[in-house]
Motif scaffolding. Structure first.
Motif, PDB file in Angstrom:
ATOM      1  N   MET A 152       0.947  -1.091  -0.002  1.00 52.10           N
ATOM      2  CA  MET A 152      -0.035  -0.178   0.063  1.00 52.10           C
ATOM      3  C   MET A 152       0.701   1.166  -0.032  1.00 52.10           C
ATOM      4  O   MET A 152       0.547   2.356  -0.529  1.00 52.10           O
ATOM      5  CB  MET A 152      -0.871   0.104   1.269  1.00 52.10           C
ATOM      6  N   ARG A 153       1.868   1.412   0.634  1.00 52.42           N
ATOM      7  CA  ARG A 153       2.867   2.243   0.600  1.00 52.42           C
ATOM      8  C   ARG A 153       3.332   2.490  -0.779  1.00 52.42           C
ATOM      9  O   ARG A 153       3.367   3.718  -1.220  1.00 52.42           O
ATOM     10  CB  ARG A 153       4.197   2.141   1.619  1.00 52.42           C
ATOM     11  N   TYR A 154       3.767   1.485  -1.424  1.00 48.06           N
ATOM     12  CA  TYR A 154       4.302   1.505  -2.859  1.00 48.06           C
ATOM     13  C   TYR A 154       3.233   2.074  -3.812  1.00 48.06           C
ATOM     14  O   TYR A 154       3.503   3.101  -4.631  1.00 48.06           O
ATOM     15  CB  TYR A 154       4.639   0.213  -3.289  1.00 48.06           C
ATOM     16  N   THR A 155       2.132   1.797  -3.612  1.00 49.75           N
ATOM     17  CA  THR A 155       0.967   2.177  -4.379  1.00 49.75           C
ATOM     18  C   THR A 155       0.288   3.841  -3.963  1.00 49.75           C
ATOM     19  O   THR A 155      -0.610   4.013  -4.551  1.00 49.75           O
ATOM     20  CB  THR A 155      -0.303   1.166  -4.712  1.00 49.75           C
ATOM     21  N   GLY A 156       0.534   4.226  -2.867  1.00 45.64           N
ATOM     22  CA  GLY A 156       0.378   5.391  -2.523  1.00 45.64           C
ATOM     23  C   GLY A 156      -1.163   5.307  -1.546  1.00 45.64           C
ATOM     24  O   GLY A 156      -1.790   6.352  -2.006  1.00 45.64           O
ATOM     25  N   THR A 157      -1.183   4.288  -1.169  1.00 48.44           N
ATOM     26  CA  THR A 157      -2.552   4.139  -0.603  1.00 48.44           C
ATOM     27  C   THR A 157      -2.751   3.702   0.968  1.00 48.44           C
ATOM     28  O   THR A 157      -3.715   3.374   1.417  1.00 48.44           O
ATOM     29  CB  THR A 157      -3.486   2.946  -1.459  1.00 48.44           C
ATOM     30  N   GLU A 158      -1.422   3.819   1.417  1.00 52.93           N
ATOM     31  CA  GLU A 158      -1.399   3.345   2.911  1.00 52.93           C
ATOM     32  C   GLU A 158      -2.496   4.442   3.848  1.00 52.93           C
ATOM     33  O   GLU A 158      -2.937   3.588   4.726  1.00 52.93           O
ATOM     34  CB  GLU A 158      -0.071   3.500   3.507  1.00 52.93           C
ATOM     35  N   GLU A 159      -2.805   5.428   3.718  1.00 54.20           N
ATOM     36  CA  GLU A 159      -3.536   6.254   4.435  1.00 54.20           C
ATOM     37  C   GLU A 159      -5.075   5.812   3.933  1.00 54.20           C
ATOM     38  O   GLU A 159      -5.878   6.182   4.767  1.00 54.20           O
ATOM     39  CB  GLU A 159      -3.683   7.814   3.908  1.00 54.20           C
ATOM     40  N   LEU A 160      -5.316   4.981   3.093  1.00 54.51           N
ATOM     41  CA  LEU A 160      -6.555   4.341   2.886  1.00 54.51           C
ATOM     42  C   LEU A 160      -6.746   2.803   3.570  1.00 54.51           C
ATOM     43  O   LEU A 160      -7.734   2.233   3.415  1.00 54.51           O
ATOM     44  CB  LEU A 160      -6.961   4.260   1.430  1.00 54.51           C
ATOM     45  N   ALA A 161      -5.824   2.511   4.372  1.00 56.40           N
ATOM     46  CA  ALA A 161      -5.800   1.117   5.005  1.00 56.40           C
ATOM     47  C   ALA A 161      -7.303   1.037   5.578  1.00 56.40           C
ATOM     48  O   ALA A 161      -7.928  -0.282   5.600  1.00 56.40           O
ATOM     49  CB  ALA A 161      -4.708   0.944   5.773  1.00 56.40           C
ATOM     50  N   GLY A 162      -7.845   2.006   6.578  1.00 56.96           N
ATOM     51  CA  GLY A 162      -8.915   1.774   7.364  1.00 56.96           C
ATOM     52  C   GLY A 162     -10.219   2.182   6.606  1.00 56.96           C
ATOM     53  O   GLY A 162     -11.256   2.277   7.230  1.00 56.96           O
ATOM     54  N   ARG A 163     -10.139   2.608   5.631  1.00 56.77           N
ATOM     55  CA  ARG A 163     -11.324   3.265   4.672  1.00 56.77           C
ATOM     56  C   ARG A 163     -12.060   2.125   4.042  1.00 56.77           C
ATOM     57  O   ARG A 163     -11.608   1.377   3.201  1.00 56.77           O
ATOM     58  CB  ARG A 163     -10.938   4.433   3.614  1.00 56.77           C
ATOM     59  N   PRO A 164     -13.314   2.285   4.275  1.00 57.17           N
ATOM     60  CA  PRO A 164     -14.308   1.264   3.287  1.00 57.17           C
ATOM     61  C   PRO A 164     -14.032   1.457   1.877  1.00 57.17           C
ATOM     62  O   PRO A 164     -13.767   2.769   1.640  1.00 57.17           O
ATOM     63  CB  PRO A 164     -15.542   1.549   3.673  1.00 57.17           C
ATOM     64  N   LEU A 165     -14.111   0.624   0.931  1.00 58.20           N
ATOM     65  CA  LEU A 165     -14.006   0.806  -0.517  1.00 58.20           C
ATOM     66  C   LEU A 165     -15.161   1.971  -1.090  1.00 58.20           C
ATOM     67  O   LEU A 165     -14.961   2.585  -1.963  1.00 58.20           O
ATOM     68  CB  LEU A 165     -13.844  -0.293  -1.404  1.00 58.20           C
ATOM     69  N   ASN A 166     -16.263   2.051  -0.450  1.00 60.64           N
ATOM     70  CA  ASN A 166     -17.225   2.932  -0.875  1.00 60.64           C
ATOM     71  C   ASN A 166     -17.099   4.270  -0.467  1.00 60.64           C
ATOM     72  O   ASN A 166     -17.687   4.981  -0.879  1.00 60.64           O
ATOM     73  CB  ASN A 166     -18.719   2.620  -0.397  1.00 60.64           C
ATOM     74  N   GLN A 167     -15.845   4.649   0.188  1.00 57.94           N
ATOM     75  CA  GLN A 167     -15.490   5.956   0.661  1.00 57.94           C
ATOM     76  C   GLN A 167     -14.259   6.503  -0.081  1.00 57.94           C
ATOM     77  O   GLN A 167     -13.654   7.289   0.260  1.00 57.94           O
ATOM     78  CB  GLN A 167     -15.371   5.769   2.129  1.00 57.94           C
ATOM     79  N   VAL A 168     -13.704   5.748  -1.014  1.00 56.67           N
ATOM     80  CA  VAL A 168     -12.513   6.007  -1.846  1.00 56.67           C
ATOM     81  C   VAL A 168     -12.897   6.411  -3.480  1.00 56.67           C
ATOM     82  O   VAL A 168     -14.112   5.734  -3.848  1.00 56.67           O
ATOM     83  CB  VAL A 168     -11.564   5.171  -1.770  1.00 56.67           C
ATOM     84  N   SER A 169     -12.169   6.984  -4.040  1.00 55.64           N
ATOM     85  CA  SER A 169     -12.633   7.406  -5.340  1.00 55.64           C
ATOM     86  C   SER A 169     -12.242   6.059  -6.259  1.00 55.64           C
ATOM     87  O   SER A 169     -11.582   5.165  -5.872  1.00 55.64           O
ATOM     88  CB  SER A 169     -11.782   8.494  -5.951  1.00 55.64           C
ATOM     89  N   GLY A 170     -12.639   6.233  -7.524  1.00 53.55           N
ATOM     90  CA  GLY A 170     -12.424   5.247  -8.499  1.00 53.55           C
ATOM     91  C   GLY A 170     -10.846   4.895  -8.612  1.00 53.55           C
ATOM     92  O   GLY A 170     -10.455   3.768  -8.781  1.00 53.55           O
ATOM     93  N   GLY A 171     -10.210   6.137  -8.785  1.00 55.52           N
ATOM     94  CA  GLY A 171      -8.759   5.940  -8.987  1.00 55.52           C
ATOM     95  C   GLY A 171      -7.953   5.416  -7.631  1.00 55.52           C
ATOM     96  O   GLY A 171      -7.174   4.559  -7.873  1.00 55.52           O
ATOM     97  N   GLN A 172      -8.475   5.860  -6.489  1.00 54.87           N
ATOM     98  CA  GLN A 172      -7.820   5.158  -5.270  1.00 54.87           C
ATOM     99  C   GLN A 172      -8.144   3.504  -5.319  1.00 54.87           C
ATOM    100  O   GLN A 172      -7.406   2.737  -4.675  1.00 54.87           O
ATOM    101  CB  GLN A 172      -8.432   5.882  -3.966  1.00 54.87           C
ATOM    102  N   LYS A 173      -9.556   3.371  -5.483  1.00 51.22           N
ATOM    103  CA  LYS A 173      -9.696   1.921  -5.430  1.00 51.22           C
ATOM    104  C   LYS A 173      -8.859   1.007  -6.373  1.00 51.22           C
ATOM    105  O   LYS A 173      -8.387  -0.011  -6.036  1.00 51.22           O
ATOM    106  CB  LYS A 173     -11.180   1.668  -6.058  1.00 51.22           C
TER     107      LYS A 173
END
Length: 284
Positions: free
Chosen positions: A126-147
């Protein structure tokens, strides 16, 4: 890393009795980043799903290290190939970290839960793909690109020698679009085999080590970008007048299409569609 080879011999792929592709002969080696290109409907995703075993082949052979695909169990294949589907659906209640941890399932027995090591691997991806800050977020709360980047982290966490990416840049902005191509090239440089369905021909020319060009229900060309991404071949595959120039500043190939011969007819159709009288003096 153990070197793996995927061999296709006279492969036919499609749905039911419909052959979308036939006569496919090719081999994939460790360290290659292969872009699969062709117009919509050419069979790019169909080919990828067939090579992985998600679709039954309609003829020919698929070999992994000389062993028939049918001779592998699903768990064995999950340890060889990580697959990112362009239409992958994930229940919204799962968090980003839970999704990425699913990439570790091929290494767990049915009664085992994820270990601290599995968690460390997932967070590193997740750190490599720039998503570590989304670790605790449900997928319905992230953008399409973040998903999409979370799903890429899942594929990376699977730690397979082969990666199949079906249009992984869908929903990504310009920056992350190119970042995915860099990501794939870096994995190939580490010895992994990467097959990616690609629509961005300019990116394929820049980053892929090899191109499979599909058209006319077969492999039209297979080789390095300079050999495959040519005006005659692309014009034939895409049934359009394709133009290619080399950027004098950076040396990259730039691929586009020229206006079609039916431009005047299409202009008249457009004027009819939007209201002829109002737009008949348009400078189109």
């Amino acid at each position: 890393m153990e070197e793996r080879t995927i061999t296709l011999r006279n492969l036919a792929a499609g749905y039911g009795r419909t052959r979308v592709l036939q006569g496919m002969d090719a081999a994939v080696h460790a360290g290659e980043f292969i872009g699969i290109v062709g117009r919509n409907g050419a069979g790019k995703s169909t080919l990828l799903k067939t090579i992985r075993g998600f679709l039954p082949r309609l003829g020919g052979d698929i070999l992994y290290d000389g062993r028939e695909l049918s001779g592998y169990t699903e768990q064995e294949m999950a340890r060889i190939v990580a697959y990112l589907d362009q239409h992958m659906e994930v229940p919204f209640s799962y968090t980003g970290l839970e999704v990425v941890l699913a990439g570790r399932y091929p290494y767990l027995r049915w009664w085992e839960g994820e270990s601290d090591r599995d968690r460390d691997i997932a967070l590193a991806c997740m750190r490599y793909t720039g998503t570590e800050e989304l670790a605790g977020r449900p997928l319905n709360q992230v953008s399409g690109g973040q998903k999409q980047r979370i799903l890429l982290a899942k594929v990376l966490a699977q730690r397979t020698p082969v990666l199949f990416l079906d249009e992984p840049t869908t929903g990504l902005d310009m920056v992350y679009n190119e970042e995915i191509f860099r990501f794939a090239r870096e994995l190939a440089q580490l010895g992994k085999s990467v097959l990616m369905v690609v629509h961005e021909l300019n990116m394929a020319a820049r980053y892929c080590s090899r191109i499979w060009l599909l058209g006319e229900n077969r492999m039209l060309a297979d080789g390095v970008p300079e050999q495959v991404l040519t005006e005659p071949l692309l014009s034939r595959a895409y049934e359009a007048d394709v133009a290619i120039v080399r950027n004098p500043v950076n040396g990259n190939l730039e691929i586009s299409t020229r206006p079609g011969k039916d431009r005047e007819r299409r202009k008249q159709l457009l004027l009819q569609a939007v209201g002829w009288k109002e737009y008949e003096n348009s400078p189109l």
